[in-house]
Design a protein around this motif. Structure first.
Motif, PDB file in Angstrom:
ATOM      1  N   PRO A   1       0.814  -1.224   0.000  1.00  0.00           N
ATOM      2  CA  PRO A   1       0.000   0.000   0.000  1.00  0.00           C
ATOM      3  C   PRO A   1       0.846   1.272   0.000  1.00  0.00           C
ATOM      4  O   PRO A   1       0.479   2.263  -0.636  1.00  0.00           O
ATOM      5  CB  PRO A   1      -0.823  -0.131   1.285  1.00  0.00           C
ATOM      6  N   LEU A   2       1.967   1.255   0.685  1.00  0.00           N
ATOM      7  CA  LEU A   2       2.813   2.449   0.717  1.00  0.00           C
ATOM      8  C   LEU A   2       3.475   2.711  -0.631  1.00  0.00           C
ATOM      9  O   LEU A   2       3.631   3.866  -1.042  1.00  0.00           O
ATOM     10  CB  LEU A   2       3.874   2.301   1.808  1.00  0.00           C
TER      11      LEU A   2
ATOM     12  N   PRO B   1      -0.986  -4.363   8.653  1.00  0.00           N
ATOM     13  CA  PRO B   1       0.154  -4.780   9.497  1.00  0.00           C
ATOM     14  C   PRO B   1       1.486  -4.777   8.762  1.00  0.00           C
ATOM     15  O   PRO B   1       2.525  -4.510   9.372  1.00  0.00           O
ATOM     16  CB  PRO B   1      -0.248  -6.194   9.932  1.00  0.00           C
ATOM     17  N   GLN B   2       1.484  -5.045   7.458  1.00  0.00           N
ATOM     18  CA  GLN B   2       2.751  -5.078   6.735  1.00  0.00           C
ATOM     19  C   GLN B   2       3.374  -3.698   6.583  1.00  0.00           C
ATOM     20  O   GLN B   2       4.586  -3.581   6.332  1.00  0.00           O
ATOM     21  CB  GLN B   2       2.537  -5.691   5.358  1.00  0.00           C
ATOM     22  N   CYS B   3       2.584  -2.640   6.737  1.00  0.00           N
ATOM     23  CA  CYS B   3       3.135  -1.286   6.608  1.00  0.00           C
ATOM     24  C   CYS B   3       4.052  -0.921   7.762  1.00  0.00           C
ATOM     25  O   CYS B   3       4.893  -0.035   7.620  1.00  0.00           O
ATOM     26  CB  CYS B   3       2.003  -0.276   6.509  1.00  0.00           C
TER      27      CYS B   3
ATOM     28  N   LEU C   1      10.432   2.592   5.940  1.00  0.00           N
ATOM     29  CA  LEU C   1      11.646   3.340   5.628  1.00  0.00           C
ATOM     30  C   LEU C   1      11.810   3.546   4.128  1.00  0.00           C
ATOM     31  O   LEU C   1      12.258   4.608   3.690  1.00  0.00           O
ATOM     32  CB  LEU C   1      12.864   2.630   6.219  1.00  0.00           C
ATOM     33  N   GLN C   2      11.438   2.542   3.332  1.00  0.00           N
ATOM     34  CA  GLN C   2      11.471   2.735   1.878  1.00  0.00           C
ATOM     35  C   GLN C   2      10.446   3.773   1.444  1.00  0.00           C
ATOM     36  O   GLN C   2      10.690   4.542   0.512  1.00  0.00           O
ATOM     37  CB  GLN C   2      11.215   1.403   1.180  1.00  0.00           C
ATOM     38  N   PHE C   3       9.307   3.805   2.110  1.00  0.00           N
ATOM     39  CA  PHE C   3       8.280   4.807   1.792  1.00  0.00           C
ATOM     40  C   PHE C   3       8.791   6.217   2.079  1.00  0.00           C
ATOM     41  O   PHE C   3       8.659   7.129   1.244  1.00  0.00           O
ATOM     42  CB  PHE C   3       7.021   4.512   2.600  1.00  0.00           C
ATOM     43  N   LEU C   4       9.406   6.430   3.243  1.00  0.00           N
ATOM     44  CA  LEU C   4       9.917   7.754   3.580  1.00  0.00           C
ATOM     45  C   LEU C   4      11.099   8.134   2.690  1.00  0.00           C
ATOM     46  O   LEU C   4      11.266   9.312   2.346  1.00  0.00           O
ATOM     47  CB  LEU C   4      10.325   7.789   5.051  1.00  0.00           C
ATOM     48  N   HIS C   5      11.902   7.151   2.320  1.00  0.00           N
ATOM     49  CA  HIS C   5      13.026   7.445   1.426  1.00  0.00           C
ATOM     50  C   HIS C   5      12.525   7.847   0.038  1.00  0.00           C
ATOM     51  O   HIS C   5      13.056   8.783  -0.587  1.00  0.00           O
ATOM     52  CB  HIS C   5      13.937   6.226   1.334  1.00  0.00           C
TER      53      HIS C   5
END
Length: 388
Positions: free
Chosen positions: A203-204, A239-241, A248-252
């Motif tokens: 989802p992210l 839960p996987q988020c 961390l990959q999402f914020l990066h």
């Protein structure tokens, strides 16, 4: 021997500048609505909707484009959510594209409405004389002390309003909204979306793809705001988020979009430290991937105390403390934080229906009233066995 006149152009090849011709100057173009240059280094900045927060952001008097803020909050209060609502309402009024993560589009109904200007305060203040008006640079003239400007919109009469005033008791009307609220793909909460989500795409990652598509297809003059309330809240995210490899990959990836579209995109993220404390390694890495980190610490309410009066500024009591861990800094001089050390002081915040979240230095109330009450005792009381 050539008989060509000296004042004529011999050749005008494509891509070659013609002498004497006026070239379009990008610096003379007016900035988009809700954007103005920073008084510190000239970078484009936009307002967060909260005037006191704009004054705190390292001397830029606003949130610089291409940066993001992480607002952490302890306890079960929702002061950080109020900051997000003001941030979203300011963007919609200015005509920006607002992208909401995690919540359905009905979240728009909770946005505060525009506050009516106080006509009485304007009538009491005499208009300043033209000779006494301070003659300084145009970009400094409209700044002033925005935090002390009550219900009046923050801006100059000749310039568009940079930071509007909102009222929590009202709701934002669609007629004043020039921008649009764009919901992002669902993060998979069972309360809002019961449809089966494909397990192959996170989802992210779907949110990052959605933001990238919107930025690529929109004009370069459009300003985008990303709102991420209550990141990793179990009610909003699958839960996987919450896995470090996912968030961390999402914020990066979000940081990469902020740097790529450094003149169009800003973001504000909120996080509940009661679920994810700052002592954990995950939160530390999240703070490193954000340009600014603020922490809200609500103070416990005193049982039996009378509610503070909202009519007088003197009776406003601090409802919590604010810690500025990091602020957007751009050069070796340290940004505005090195010159103005207000963020190094102990800051507090209070919530008002007409002013929103007001951030100011924390100060203890005087103890004179309590000492006077102890000295004065009613008749008939007994002190140390002596009848008064």
């Amino acid at each position: 021997m050539s008989f060509v006149k000296r004042n004529t152009v011999l050749s005008s090849r494509p891509g070659r500048a013609i002498p004497g011709a006026k070239q379009p100057d990008a610096e003379n173009q007016p900035p988009p609505p809700g954007v103005r240059p920073s008084p510190l280094d000239g970078r484009p900045t936009t307002s967060t909707g909260t005037a006191s927060l704009d004054q705190l952001l390292a001397g830029h008097s606003g949130l610089p484009l291409g940066t993001c803020l992480l607002v952490e909050e302890q306890g079960t209060t929702d002061f950080s959510g109020i900051l997000l609502r003001y941030y979203a309402a300011e963007g919609l009024v200015q005509g920006h594209q607002v992208h909401l993560v995690g919540y359905p589009p009905q979240w728009r109904r909770n946005l505060p409405g525009l506050a009516e200007p106080d006509k009485k305060s304007k009538s009491k203040q005499p208009p300043p004389a033209q000779e006494e008006k301070m003659k300084i640079a145009w970009r400094y003239e409209a700044l002033g002390n925005s935090a002390a400007s009550g219900n009046t919109p923050r801006g100059d009469a000749d310039q568009p309003i940079f930071c509007h005033s909102f009222d929590l008791a009202k709701r934002l009307e669609p007629a004043v909204c020039k921008g649009s609220l764009n919901p992002t793909p669902s993060t998979g909460p069972p309360l809002f979306d019961a449809r089966p989500q494909p397990t192959s795409i996170s989802p992210l990652k779907a949110i990052i793809r959605h933001l990238q598509t919107k930025l690529e297809t929109s004009p370069s003059s459009d300003i985008h705001r990303v709102i991420i309330p209550s990141l990793l809240l179990p009610e909003l995210y699958a839960p996987q988020c919450s896995l470090p490899s996912e968030v961390l990959q999402f914020l990066h990836a979000l940081r990469a979009l902020l740097r790529r579209y450094s003149t169009q995109l800003t973001a504000i993220i909120t996080l509940q430290t009661s679920l994810y404390p700052r002592s954990s390694g995950l939160v530390r890495w999240m703070e490193l991937l954000c340009d600014g980190v603020l922490e809200l610490i609500p103070l416990p309410a005193t049982p039996g105390a009378a509610p503070p009066s909202s009519s007088s500024e003197k009776t406003e009591q601090a409802q919590g403390l604010l810690k500025a861990h990091t602020l957007p800094i751009y050069h070796e001089k340290g940004g505005g934080g090195a010159e103005t050390s207000s963020f190094r002081e102990t800051l507090s915040f209070s919530l008002s229906a007409t002013k929103g979240l007001n951030i100011k230095p924390y100060s203890l109330p005087p103890m004179e009233e309590e000492e006077n009450k102890k000295e004065k005792s009613p008749a008939g009381t007994v002190r140390d066995g002596i009848d008064f």
